[in-house]
Write a protein that holds these residues in place. Structure first.
Motif, PDB file in Angstrom:
ATOM      1  N   THR A  60      -0.672 -10.786  10.961  1.00 28.04           N
ATOM      2  CA  THR A  60      -0.843 -10.939   9.592  1.00 28.04           C
ATOM      3  C   THR A  60       0.623 -10.937   8.689  1.00 28.04           C
ATOM      4  O   THR A  60       1.417 -10.513   9.253  1.00 28.04           O
ATOM      5  N   SER A  89      -1.158  -3.006   6.602  1.00 30.04           N
ATOM      6  CA  SER A  89      -1.736  -3.618   7.868  1.00 30.04           C
ATOM      7  C   SER A  89      -1.948  -2.462   8.809  1.00 30.04           C
ATOM      8  O   SER A  89      -2.842  -2.455   9.789  1.00 30.04           O
ATOM      9  N   THR A 137      -4.072 -14.432   7.991  1.00 27.13           N
ATOM     10  CA  THR A 137      -4.473 -13.046   8.878  1.00 27.13           C
ATOM     11  C   THR A 137      -5.224 -13.739  10.090  1.00 27.13           C
ATOM     12  O   THR A 137      -6.125 -14.334   9.993  1.00 27.13           O
ATOM     13  N   GLY A 153      -2.788 -12.229   3.237  1.00 26.87           N
ATOM     14  CA  GLY A 153      -2.406 -11.427   4.114  1.00 26.87           C
ATOM     15  C   GLY A 153      -2.217  -9.965   3.694  1.00 26.87           C
ATOM     16  O   GLY A 153      -2.633  -9.619   2.524  1.00 26.87           O
TER      17      GLY A 153
END
Length: 618
Positions: A114, A70, A144, A64
């Protein structure tokens, strides 16, 4: 004067980069699957809708990303794989450029979820055409989920260039298989329009290959293994008897990365020299492990081409490894010098000469010696009595025959009435057009103006092509039933392709009894087709339809008729009897278009007598 050169906006630069990275939905599948592998996932799911045009989603249980990562992963040239230029020569990951996610986000609607294992909340991001719509915290499991929707929604021209769903889905399956074969330790599943297509539990290389291609793949594989300072080779190659016409099941993996290499393919073909018929391709799954500093991956946008430092040594090692395995498993013909000791001459008899048996003959024995006549036994039993005929009275046996000859002469036979022929025999012999075969390739037939030289293979292709096309159009094809149904094994993709072609194939004379998960049962085949030719016909058909099935029914029938005609036509080197030659000539000129083959190549040429005279006049 104003400057001409200007910096491109980010969204335009991303769309340009997307033209190299994202060519079709399969490109998105490749990038997302490789990112999931790099994230250390052990379970990866691929969900597809409408062959990737509506949805491509990859769900993994990897490490993740944090909130900052992200958001940063969608920026161009943002990557966690490398820090400096020297890292390019020690890569252990799939991606490293940092262009994939930015390019995908520029041409699609992207939704990413995620979460890292130690975080309480994850991150939910929505992007449409490089524009951030929202970023919110969310309760998510570890890993994710990356969903790409409406691919090329803002580039209609690129979307119009996409092929049919069948073709695009085949490309997606190819990319999925390449990643799944490279990582057998990861659990892969794939769904298309709600149906499960692949379910591949973690296993070893051999079991993963069998699970992907199903059928009797396990029986076709020969293991190879070699370890040197330059390269470590392991994997499997196919037995020569299972070679196919197409190059479908051929895979090279270098450091768990799928690559394409014509040079290495030539090494494999060199190892099979003398074992494969012309035009056949072997199956192979070869895994190469080399030091990262001896290869250069950064020479192609899709990273499917690699430059090796010492290609010549790699070529020789790969060729010898495959050749050794084929001989070790008695696949290639080898000289066997091992003897059976039970068949050897015993030691004490090695220097002795053979003794011939003696035959004793009674020289006084005469089977024609006179025997005394047997007496009749008392009691009236029927015993046979030998009658002796003196050699001096032999003339008496023929007494009276001269007088009986008149009776023989009195027999009369009914004479047949002979009708005069319409043509003189000499003239009739001259009118017969004899055909001749030259080098088992051409047929020569005389005509009034000279002669016709025909290519027997192309002529037969034209004849079969029109026959199959007529049968599929009229739906009146005749079929010959098999005493025992023929079972043939294919991969999942090939079975689906045959199922789509089933109505058209049945119009040519095929009768399909059943479709299993990895095989088909054929109970009827077209007339004038042998059972041994069916495998070749279907393999050639699947090879010709690699680019997908035509949409229109006529184009589909035309493609099938051409493929079957090419497979079943007589080949160069086939001897034809005089009747077969005449039949070929007559059937060709009964076709609608006898001048060209189905592939627009001439079937015959004519030579006039005047042309021949001119050649002799030189």
């Amino acid at each position: 004067m104003s400057s001409i050169i200007q910096l491109l906006p980010d969204h335009v630069a991303n769309q340009i980069a997307a033209g190299e990275v994202v060519q079709r939905p399969a490109s998105v599948v490749k990038e997302l699957l490789e990112n999931a592998v790099d994230a250390g996932a052990t379970d990866i799911k691929l969900i597809i809708k409408d062959a990737g045009k509506s949805l491509v989603q990859v769900i993994d249980n990897g490490k993740g990303m944090s909130v900052t990562d992200s958001r940063l992963c969608f920026e161009r040239h943002a990557t966690s794989k490398i820090r400096q230029a020297e890292d390019l020569f020690s890569l252990h990951t799939k991606g490293f450029r940092g262009e994939a996610l930015a390019s995908i986000a520029a041409i699609a609607h992207v939704e990413m979820k995620t979460k890292q294992e130690l975080d309480e909340l994850g991150t939910h991001i929505i992007i449409e055409g490089s524009k951030f719509i929202s970023q919110d915290p969310s309760v998510l499991p570890k890993g994710t989920s990356f969903a790409v929707k409406n691919l090329f929604f803002n580039i209609p021209a690129r979307r119009n260039f996409l092929k049919s769903e069948t073709v695009e889905f085949r490309h997606i399956v190819d990319e999925f298989q390449r990643v799944a074969l490279a990582h057998p330790n990861i659990y892969f599943t794939m769904y298309h329009n709600g149906s499960e297509m692949f379910n591949l539990p973690n296993s070893n290389y051999r079991q993963r290959i069998v699970n992907v291609f199903s059928g009797k793949t396990n029986e076709k594989l020969v293991p190879i293994q070699e370890e040197t300072e330059i390269v470590t080779i392991e994997g499997f190659v196919g037995k020569p008897e299972f070679a196919k016409k197409n190059r479908g099941e051929q895979f090279f993996f270098v450091n768990d990365r799928f690559i394409k290499s014509g040079y290495l393919h030539h090494a494999v073909m060199a190892a099979y020299e003398g074992l494969l018929p012309n035009g056949s391709q072997p199956t192979y799954f070869i895994y190469l492990n080399v030091p990262p500093n001896t290869i250069d991956i950064n020479i192609h946008p899709t990273k499917t081409e690699i430059k090796f430092d010492d290609e010549h040594a790699l070529y020789a090692i790969l060729r010898s490894t495959i050749k050794h395995s084929l001989g070790q498993f008695n696949v290639a013909p080898v000289l066997d010098f091992d003897r059976d000791p039970n068949l050897d001459t015993p030691y004490q008899y090695q220097n002795k000469t053979a003794e011939y048996p003696t035959v004793q003959v009674d020289s006084s024995f005469n089977p024609f010696a006179d025997e005394k006549p047997t007496k009749q036994s008392s009691g009236g039993s029927n015993s046979y009595k030998k009658q002796e005929v003196s050699s001096s009275n032999w003339e008496s046996l023929y007494v009276g025959l001269k007088n009986d000859t008149s009776e023989v002469e009195t027999f009369s036979f009914e004479s047949e009435e002979v009708t005069p022929s319409l043509f003189d025999e000499k003239e009739e012999e001259q009118t017969i057009n004899r055909t001749y075969q030259i080098h088992k390739k051409y047929i020569v037939s005389p005509i009034k103006s000279g002669m016709v030289i025909m290519d027997q293979g192309r002529a037969h292709q034209r004849i079969l092509y029109e026959q199959f096309l007529t049968n599929m159009t009229v739906h009146q094809a005749s079929s010959q039933q098999l005493l025992f149904p023929l079972q043939m094994y294919f991969s999942n993709n090939e079975l689906k392709l045959i199922a789509e072609l089933q109505p058209s194939l049945e119009n040519t004379g095929f009768v399909f009894e059943a479709f299993d998960t990895d095989s088909i049962h054929i109970s009827g085949i077209p007339v004038n087709t042998t059972e041994s030719e069916i495998s070749m016909v279907l393999e050639q058909l699947l090879s010709d339809l690699q680019d997908g099935i035509p949409d229109s029914s006529f184009s589909q029938n035309d493609t099938i008729a051409k493929s079957m005609a090419k497979s079943l036509a007589v080949k160069t080197g086939t001897y034809l009897t005089e009747k077969e030659q005449e039949s070929l000539v007559n059937n060709l000129f009964a076709c609608k278009e006898p001048n060209v083959s189905p592939f627009q190549k001439p079937t015959f040429i004519t030579m006039r007598v005047e042309d021949i005279d001119k050649r002799f006049a030189l």
